[in-house]
Design a protein around this motif. Structure first.
Motif, PDB file in Angstrom:
ATOM      1  N   GLN A   1      24.937 -39.281  11.493  1.00 22.43           N
ATOM      2  CA  GLN A   1      24.672 -38.209  12.459  1.00 22.43           C
ATOM      3  C   GLN A   1      23.475 -38.569  13.335  1.00 22.43           C
ATOM      4  OE1 GLN A   1      24.188 -34.790   9.841  1.00 22.43           O
ATOM      5  NE2 GLN A   1      25.931 -33.788  10.820  1.00 22.43           N
ATOM      6  N   HIS A   2      22.412 -39.023  12.677  1.00 21.20           N
ATOM      7  CA  HIS A   2      21.183 -39.383  13.382  1.00 21.20           C
ATOM      8  C   HIS A   2      21.456 -40.471  14.416  1.00 21.20           C
ATOM      9  CE1 HIS A   2      17.339 -41.486  13.978  1.00 21.20           C
ATOM     10  NE2 HIS A   2      16.760 -40.336  13.697  1.00 21.20           N
ATOM     11  N   LYS A   3      22.135 -41.512  14.004  1.00 24.27           N
ATOM     12  CA  LYS A   3      22.414 -42.634  14.904  1.00 24.27           C
ATOM     13  C   LYS A   3      23.296 -42.195  16.066  1.00 24.27           C
ATOM     14  CE  LYS A   3      24.462 -47.259  15.022  1.00 24.27           C
ATOM     15  NZ  LYS A   3      25.162 -48.317  14.234  1.00 24.27           N
ATOM     16  N   ALA A   4      24.330 -41.393  15.759  1.00 28.67           N
ATOM     17  CA  ALA A   4      25.254 -40.957  16.809  1.00 28.67           C
ATOM     18  C   ALA A   4      24.553 -40.080  17.840  1.00 28.67           C
ATOM     19  CB  ALA A   4      26.433 -40.212  16.183  1.00 28.67           C
ATOM     20  N   THR A   5      23.657 -39.191  17.377  1.00 28.28           N
ATOM     21  CA  THR A   5      22.938 -38.319  18.305  1.00 28.28           C
ATOM     22  C   THR A   5      21.985 -39.123  19.173  1.00 28.28           C
ATOM     23  OG1 THR A   5      23.041 -36.539  16.654  1.00 28.28           O
ATOM     24  CG2 THR A   5      21.519 -36.250  18.500  1.00 28.28           C
ATOM     25  N   LYS A   6      21.272 -40.054  18.559  1.00 23.64           N
ATOM     26  CA  LYS A   6      20.352 -40.909  19.315  1.00 23.64           C
ATOM     27  C   LYS A   6      21.104 -41.687  20.383  1.00 23.64           C
ATOM     28  CE  LYS A   6      18.977 -44.545  17.213  1.00 23.64           C
ATOM     29  NZ  LYS A   6      18.297 -45.429  16.244  1.00 23.64           N
ATOM     30  N   GLU A   7      22.227 -42.282  20.014  1.00 29.41           N
ATOM     31  CA  GLU A   7      23.010 -43.064  20.981  1.00 29.41           C
ATOM     32  C   GLU A   7      23.567 -42.176  22.089  1.00 29.41           C
ATOM     33  OE1 GLU A   7      25.897 -45.034  18.568  1.00 29.41           O
ATOM     34  OE2 GLU A   7      24.510 -46.635  17.951  1.00 29.41           O
ATOM     35  N   ARG A   8      23.907 -40.937  21.733  1.00 34.58           N
ATOM     36  CA  ARG A   8      24.448 -40.032  22.759  1.00 34.58           C
ATOM     37  C   ARG A   8      23.372 -39.683  23.786  1.00 34.58           C
ATOM     38  NH1 ARG A   8      28.673 -35.127  21.672  1.00 34.58           N
ATOM     39  NH2 ARG A   8      28.495 -34.072  23.678  1.00 34.58           N
ATOM     40  N   VAL A   9      22.144 -39.485  23.334  1.00 32.05           N
ATOM     41  CA  VAL A   9      21.044 -39.198  24.256  1.00 32.05           C
ATOM     42  C   VAL A   9      20.835 -40.368  25.211  1.00 32.05           C
ATOM     43  CG1 VAL A   9      18.544 -38.879  24.420  1.00 32.05           C
ATOM     44  CG2 VAL A   9      19.859 -37.572  22.745  1.00 32.05           C
TER      45      VAL A   9
ATOM     46  N   PRO B   1      30.089 -33.474  12.341  1.00 33.11           N
ATOM     47  CA  PRO B   1      30.383 -34.820  11.832  1.00 33.11           C
ATOM     48  C   PRO B   1      29.980 -35.872  12.862  1.00 33.11           C
ATOM     49  CG  PRO B   1      32.263 -33.347  11.520  1.00 33.11           C
ATOM     50  CD  PRO B   1      31.293 -32.626  12.407  1.00 33.11           C
ATOM     51  N   TRP B   2      29.514 -37.003  12.386  1.00 28.03           N
ATOM     52  CA  TRP B   2      29.025 -38.035  13.299  1.00 28.03           C
ATOM     53  C   TRP B   2      30.111 -38.494  14.263  1.00 28.03           C
ATOM     54  CZ3 TRP B   2      31.034 -42.862  13.984  1.00 28.03           C
ATOM     55  CH2 TRP B   2      31.923 -43.355  13.006  1.00 28.03           C
ATOM     56  N   LYS B   3      31.362 -38.465  13.789  1.00 30.42           N
ATOM     57  CA  LYS B   3      32.474 -38.921  14.643  1.00 30.42           C
ATOM     58  C   LYS B   3      32.618 -38.006  15.856  1.00 30.42           C
ATOM     59  CE  LYS B   3      36.155 -41.776  14.776  1.00 30.42           C
ATOM     60  NZ  LYS B   3      36.698 -41.430  16.080  1.00 30.42           N
TER      61      LYS B   3
ATOM     62  N   ILE C   1      30.224 -36.270  17.246  1.00 32.63           N
ATOM     63  CA  ILE C   1      29.079 -36.542  18.127  1.00 32.63           C
ATOM     64  C   ILE C   1      29.342 -37.792  18.948  1.00 32.63           C
ATOM     65  CG2 ILE C   1      26.610 -37.060  18.214  1.00 32.63           C
ATOM     66  CD1 ILE C   1      26.312 -35.548  15.568  1.00 32.63           C
ATOM     67  N   ALA C   2      29.827 -38.848  18.275  1.00 34.03           N
ATOM     68  CA  ALA C   2      30.084 -40.112  18.960  1.00 34.03           C
ATOM     69  C   ALA C   2      31.225 -40.001  19.961  1.00 34.03           C
ATOM     70  CB  ALA C   2      30.383 -41.197  17.932  1.00 34.03           C
ATOM     71  N   ASP C   3      32.194 -39.147  19.672  1.00 35.58           N
ATOM     72  CA  ASP C   3      33.358 -39.002  20.544  1.00 35.58           C
ATOM     73  C   ASP C   3      33.116 -38.058  21.718  1.00 35.58           C
ATOM     74  OD1 ASP C   3      34.743 -40.761  18.988  1.00 35.58           O
ATOM     75  OD2 ASP C   3      35.902 -39.253  17.894  1.00 35.58           O
ATOM     76  N   GLY C   4      31.912 -37.485  21.798  1.00 35.85           N
ATOM     77  CA  GLY C   4      31.581 -36.654  22.943  1.00 35.85           C
ATOM     78  C   GLY C   4      31.971 -35.201  22.826  1.00 35.85           C
ATOM     79  N   LYS C   5      32.204 -34.699  21.614  1.00 34.57           N
ATOM     80  CA  LYS C   5      32.509 -33.280  21.461  1.00 34.57           C
ATOM     81  C   LYS C   5      31.313 -32.453  21.928  1.00 34.57           C
ATOM     82  CE  LYS C   5      34.070 -29.797  18.150  1.00 34.57           C
ATOM     83  NZ  LYS C   5      34.485 -29.513  16.748  1.00 34.57           N
ATOM     84  N   GLU C   6      31.594 -31.285  22.495  1.00 36.71           N
ATOM     85  CA  GLU C   6      30.528 -30.448  23.037  1.00 36.71           C
ATOM     86  C   GLU C   6      29.430 -30.203  22.011  1.00 36.71           C
ATOM     87  OE1 GLU C   6      32.275 -26.844  24.450  1.00 36.71           O
ATOM     88  OE2 GLU C   6      32.891 -27.716  26.371  1.00 36.71           O
ATOM     89  N   MET C   7      28.188 -30.443  22.420  1.00 35.77           N
ATOM     90  CA  MET C   7      27.019 -30.169  21.582  1.00 35.77           C
ATOM     91  C   MET C   7      26.197 -29.093  22.280  1.00 35.77           C
ATOM     92  SD  MET C   7      25.709 -33.855  20.092  1.00 35.77           S
ATOM     93  CE  MET C   7      24.568 -33.090  18.943  1.00 35.77           C
ATOM     94  N   VAL C   8      26.396 -27.858  21.855  1.00 31.67           N
ATOM     95  CA  VAL C   8      25.702 -26.730  22.460  1.00 31.67           C
ATOM     96  C   VAL C   8      24.300 -26.602  21.862  1.00 31.67           C
ATOM     97  CG1 VAL C   8      25.756 -24.229  22.847  1.00 31.67           C
ATOM     98  CG2 VAL C   8      27.884 -25.537  22.807  1.00 31.67           C
TER      99      VAL C   8
END
Length: 416
Positions: free
Chosen positions: A94-102, A190-192, A194-201
């Motif tokens: 989760q942490h890695k996926a959120t960081k990469e998304r930013v 789920p990290w997947k 986050i990585a796949d671009g699902k809406e993060m409100v």
């Protein structure tokens, strides 16, 4: 526990730890393990040659101090190393996926960004730093596990000292970082996803300023009157998008990446009216912060010092020292559930006096603060303000939708 440096026993239930001649002792033993000898504190049972339960559980006999939470008390508790939290595979992903998304979002908007940025002589690392067109630097700290309040304060202060505005991201409403630094809360996804671009409100940490005149026709309740009364004053308070009237659009993590770096969204700190040592950190629009500063007549800087809060004050039970190793024993010391810090409620707000009266004999009695608040409450520019022909209170007297009498006076004139 046993202090290997001084060769003394330490009783954590006593205010002086059993050594009144060593006032510096508490600070020494509660220092971060990285700042002291990891073998400074030893399990007392292990030192005395008795069985140390931690050795059978894969931990060492060396110890660190944490603060428990039991029935409103905050006792000191000795725990076996290792000190650092080891994220589960799911937390790490989760942490890695959120960081990469930013970082990826910043690149999509043409912003400079960098991951794993050392700060303060490499003693701490910011997950991602996004730099805006004007050089504004936002330090994103993805914190999906518990972190002590002192660590949040220390790392935030280090970031500010090096020209970085901290932005902490949590997924838990009980996270200790909430309201201790600029923050935002997202869903536990789920990290997947986050990585796949699902809406993060952004569920918490971003608010809008609402200003309204407290009259019967208002859609909001009075902040000072009990029940359903209305005081006639102007109220101003901060609300999450879903509680605004009308409801505001949700803010997504992509919005905050862009707007925080460009300065469209900014951090603000609102001290609690009931407790000067507490308050709310939030992200808001730059326009809202400007209006708020006009209303309250001041700008409150983001606090950097780590002052003890009421729920962090150490308590001492003053008991006899326990020389038995309790590591691994169920129900020996169970901390209460951490309290919910993101309550999603209003901040307490501020109330200005009753809508100011524009007296013809003294037109200067209306202050700029009152005029700005009235303009916001009525939703019109200041040059459209004028006195009600009935009660003399400021109202929308000129321009489009102008009237001679305010709603209250019109209701009286119409016999309602």
């Amino acid at each position: 526990m046993w202090h290997t440096g001084y060769g003394i026993e330490i009783n954590l239930s006593l205010p002086d730890l059993g050594h009144p001649g060593r006032p510096e002792l508490l600070g020494e033993i509660t220092a971060r393990v990285t700042d002291r000898d990891p073998q400074l504190l030893e399990c007392l049972a292990h030192h005395k040659g008795r069985e140390c339960q931690s050795e059978t559980g894969g931990k060492s006999p060396w110890m660190f101090i944490r603060r428990g939470r039991v029935g409103g008390r905050r006792p000191l508790v000795a725990s076996h190393l290792p000190v650092t939290h080891k994220p589960t595979p799911a937390e790490s992903a989760q942490h890695k996926a959120t960081k990469e998304r930013v970082v990826e979002t910043a690149a999509k908007y043409g912003l400079d960004s960098e991951a794993e940025v050392p700060v303060a002589n490499r003693r701490s690392v910011t997950d991602a730093v996004v730099t805006g067109p004007s050089g504004l630097r936002i330090g994103w700290e993805i914190q999906y596990h518990h972190l002590s309040p002192s660590s949040v304060h220390r790392r935030s202060a280090n970031a500010v000292e090096h020209g970085i505005t901290p932005l902490w991201v949590a997924k838990d409403r009980t996270a200790s970082l909430i309201d201790r630094a600029p923050w935002a809360r997202v869903d536990d996804m789920p990290w997947k996803d986050i990585a796949d671009g699902k809406e993060m409100v952004i569920r918490g940490g971003y608010r809008h300023l609402e200003v309204w005149k407290c009259v019967p026709s208002s859609d909001r309740h009075c902040l000072v009157s009990e029940g359903a009364g209305h005081c006639g004053a102007i109220h101003a308070d901060w609300f999450v998008p879903a509680l605004c009237v009308p409801e505001k659009k949700p803010v997504y993590i992509e919005d905050l990446v862009l707007q925080s770096a460009t300065g469209e969204s900014v951090p603000v700190y609102v001290p609690s009216r009931g407790n000067g040592r507490a308050g709310r950190h939030m992200w808001v629009s730059a326009d809202d912060r400007t209006l708020w500063e006009e209303i309250v007549g001041e700008r409150t800087p983001l606090p950097l010092a780590s002052a003890d809060e009421d729920d962090d004050v150490i308590t001492f039970a003053e008991q006899e020292i326990d020389r038995t190793c309790r590591a691994g024993e169920e129900d020996w010391f169970v901390s209460d559930t951490r309290p919910i810090r993101d309550l999603g409620q209003t901040t307490g707000g501020i109330t200005l006096p009753r809508m100011p009266v524009q007296g013809s004999r003294d037109p200067m009695r209306i202050t700029p603060v009152e005029r700005a608040a009235a303009s916001a409450a009525l939703g019109c520019p200041t040059w459209e303000l004028g006195p009600c022909a009935g009660c003399g209170q400021l109202m929308r007297r000129y321009g489009r939708y102008a009237a001679m009498y305010c709603r209250v006076c019109r209701a009286v004139l119409n016999g309602r």
